[in-house]
Design a protein around this motif. Structure first.
Motif, mmCIF file in Angstrom:
data_model
loop_
_atom_site.group_PDB
_atom_site.id
_atom_site.type_symbol
_atom_site.label_atom_id
_atom_site.label_comp_id
_atom_site.label_asym_id
_atom_site.label_seq_id
_atom_site.Cartn_x
_atom_site.Cartn_y
_atom_site.Cartn_z
ATOM 1 N N GLN A 119 -9.439 15.180 26.458
ATOM 2 C CA GLN A 119 -9.453 16.434 26.405
ATOM 3 C C GLN A 119 -9.164 17.338 28.035
ATOM 4 N N ALA A 120 -9.400 18.987 27.824
ATOM 5 C CA ALA A 120 -8.916 19.709 28.218
ATOM 6 C C ALA A 120 -9.148 21.362 27.751
ATOM 7 N N GLY A 121 -8.525 21.820 28.029
ATOM 8 C CA GLY A 121 -9.134 23.625 27.626
ATOM 9 C C GLY A 121 -8.186 24.134 27.199
ATOM 10 N N PHE A 122 -8.175 23.848 25.570
ATOM 11 C CA PHE A 122 -6.745 24.830 25.148
ATOM 12 C C PHE A 122 -7.377 25.882 25.031
ATOM 13 N N LEU A 123 -6.909 26.953 24.531
ATOM 14 C CA LEU A 123 -7.127 28.717 24.211
ATOM 15 C C LEU A 123 -6.920 28.043 22.556
ATOM 16 N N VAL A 124 -6.216 27.930 21.725
ATOM 17 C CA VAL A 124 -5.162 27.617 21.064
ATOM 18 C C VAL A 124 -6.274 26.693 19.683
ATOM 19 N N ILE A 125 -6.849 25.877 20.108
ATOM 20 C CA ILE A 125 -7.918 24.895 19.068
ATOM 21 C C ILE A 125 -9.421 25.984 20.311
ATOM 22 N N TRP A 126 -9.591 26.189 21.430
ATOM 23 C CA TRP A 126 -11.117 26.376 22.198
ATOM 24 C C TRP A 126 -11.505 27.785 19.922
ATOM 25 N N ARG A 127 -11.028 28.542 19.435
ATOM 26 C CA ARG A 127 -11.421 29.352 18.860
ATOM 27 C C ARG A 127 -11.491 29.044 17.929
ATOM 28 N N THR A 128 -11.102 27.387 17.079
ATOM 29 C CA THR A 128 -10.841 27.013 15.911
ATOM 30 C C THR A 128 -11.865 26.704 15.543
ATOM 31 N N ALA A 129 -13.003 26.992 14.100
ATOM 32 C CA ALA A 129 -14.352 26.380 13.523
ATOM 33 C C ALA A 129 -14.187 25.371 13.422
ATOM 34 N N MET A 130 -13.548 23.996 13.557
ATOM 35 C CA MET A 130 -13.228 22.901 12.793
ATOM 36 C C MET A 130 -12.496 22.055 13.271
ATOM 37 N N PRO A 131 -12.544 20.571 13.350
ATOM 38 C CA PRO A 131 -12.063 19.632 13.755
ATOM 39 C C PRO A 131 -11.162 20.278 14.542
ATOM 40 N N SER A 132 -10.185 19.849 15.595
ATOM 41 C CA SER A 132 -8.590 20.609 15.354
ATOM 42 C C SER A 132 -8.427 19.332 16.646
ATOM 43 N N VAL A 133 -7.068 19.589 17.485
ATOM 44 C CA VAL A 133 -6.773 18.786 17.690
ATOM 45 C C VAL A 133 -5.342 19.490 18.767
ATOM 46 N N LEU A 134 -4.439 18.973 19.881
ATOM 47 C CA LEU A 134 -3.565 18.938 20.138
ATOM 48 C C LEU A 134 -2.491 18.270 20.587
ATOM 49 N N ILE A 135 -1.414 18.267 20.237
ATOM 50 C CA ILE A 135 -0.608 16.712 19.958
ATOM 51 C C ILE A 135 0.617 16.519 20.695
ATOM 52 N N GLU A 136 1.138 16.020 21.725
ATOM 53 C CA GLU A 136 1.695 16.550 23.199
ATOM 54 C C GLU A 136 2.727 15.434 22.313
ATOM 55 N N SER A 137 3.846 15.456 22.018
ATOM 56 C CA SER A 137 4.645 14.608 21.041
ATOM 57 C C SER A 137 5.372 13.751 21.788
ATOM 58 N N GLY A 138 5.799 14.411 23.147
ATOM 59 C CA GLY A 138 6.271 13.919 23.426
ATOM 60 C C GLY A 138 7.067 14.498 24.592
ATOM 61 N N PHE A 139 8.078 13.592 25.591
ATOM 62 C CA PHE A 139 8.401 14.912 27.061
ATOM 63 C C PHE A 139 10.187 15.061 26.574
ATOM 64 N N LEU A 140 10.363 17.231 26.755
ATOM 65 C CA LEU A 140 11.518 17.024 26.287
ATOM 66 C C LEU A 140 12.647 16.433 27.766
ATOM 67 N N THR A 141 11.681 16.738 28.784
ATOM 68 C CA THR A 141 11.875 17.155 29.869
ATOM 69 C C THR A 141 12.565 15.550 30.369
ATOM 70 N N ASN A 142 12.200 14.501 29.352
ATOM 71 C CA ASN A 142 13.075 13.623 29.305
ATOM 72 C C ASN A 142 14.102 13.057 28.477
ATOM 73 N N PRO A 143 15.350 13.285 29.032
ATOM 74 C CA PRO A 143 16.103 13.595 28.153
ATOM 75 C C PRO A 143 16.939 12.093 27.238
ATOM 76 N N ASP A 144 15.905 10.770 27.307
ATOM 77 C CA ASP A 144 15.717 9.922 26.230
ATOM 78 C C ASP A 144 14.936 10.319 25.495
ATOM 79 N N GLU A 145 13.899 11.771 25.662
ATOM 80 C CA GLU A 145 13.303 11.912 24.503
ATOM 81 C C GLU A 145 13.075 12.983 24.195
ATOM 82 N N GLU A 146 14.107 13.890 24.980
ATOM 83 C CA GLU A 146 14.794 14.784 24.717
ATOM 84 C C GLU A 146 15.685 14.753 23.113
#
Length: 266
Positions: free
Chosen positions: A210-237
């Motif tokens: 859980q955290a405070g994300f502006l993009v899902i704060w103002r949505t009037a429905m169930p909302s999620v923000l998915i961090e799909s992996g680390f671009l800063t890791n060369p393999d995951e990039e």
């Protein structure tokens, strides 16, 4: 005296938070019947805001767009009657406030925002999915602050977001108290996303946070923000920037949606 002052400050902050909460349209009849008729898909960053960058040149905004378009294509194939709305379908900049507005205007029943993560530790890898809520750790807060800093590129952001300061921990904590009405459903879907990542594709999962994300704060429905992996890791990039990786991330999200839809429409 100190106790009285602290109570007054707490009351004042609560009033400010209530004043900042926008009004939303009434839930659709479909939502009242727990049917998922419309879904809003959000590709994080884009245009003049590339998001986080990989060491090999991958840009978060372009990677998330490819993933989200693939999610939409698969959802339309699996569910022809499902209305799919995009906050953007090209490499353009869309303000965080407008992304939520798009979801609200379309009366979406679920909002999915896809991002890529970043960390000073280049070995960091794995997925995590966020719902709106209080920051449990400094790490959660830092992710929210990084994603919310996008508003600094928006015109007159202080007016749009009621003076919200993306660098202030207190501002994030106040904002994170909102969206409680949709918390259970948001967590339900987020859990299924992380389950798909871990069990189907053997990705390292940090679970639901859980955290405070502006993009899902103002949505009037169930909302999620998915961090799909680390671009800063060369393999995951390399993985996230590949057709195979983007296909698997999209498949995991669609698989989670199938299970979520089946469960809430029983």
């Amino acid at each position: 005296m100190f106790t009285v002052l602290r109570a007054f400050v707490g009351f004042a902050l609560t009033c400010l938070l209530i004043a900042a909460i926008p009004s939303f349209p009434e839930p659709t009849r479909a939502a009242k019947r727990n049917l998922v008729k419309t879904i809003c898909l959000d590709a994080g960053h884009g245009g003049k805001d590339p998001g986080c960058l990989g060491s090999k040149g991958a840009q978060e905004g372009k990677v998330t767009l490819k993933i989200i378009l693939e999610v939409g294509k698969r959802l339309k194939s699996e569910f022809p009657d499902l209305k799919v709305v995009y906050t953007r379908d090209t490499d353009d900049f869309v303000e965080l406030n407008e992304r939520a507005n798009i979801a609200n205007r379309s009366r979406s029943d679920l909002f999915i925002s896809v991002h890529c993560n970043a960390a000073p530790n280049k070995a960091a890898y794995g997925t995590e999915t966020y719902t709106m809520g209080l920051h449990k750790t400094d790490g959660n807060l830092n992710v929210a602050k990084r994603e919310n800093s996008v508003i600094l590129q928006e015109k007159d952001y202080q007016t749009t977001y009621n003076g919200f300061d993306p660098s202030s921990p207190l501002a994030h904590i106040m904002m994170a108290n909102y969206q409680s009405a949709f918390m259970a459903s948001s967590v339900k879907f987020a859990s299924k996303v992380e389950e798909q990542f871990a069990k189907v594709y053997n990705r390292k999962s940090f679970g639901v946070k859980q955290a405070g994300f502006l993009v899902i704060w103002r949505t009037a429905m169930p909302s999620v923000l998915i961090e799909s992996g680390f671009l800063t890791n060369p393999d995951e990039e390399g993985y996230l920037n590949s057709e195979k990786g983007q296909s698997e991330v999209a498949d995991a999200i669609v698989g989670a949606f199938k299970k979520y839809k089946e469960e809430i429409e029983k």
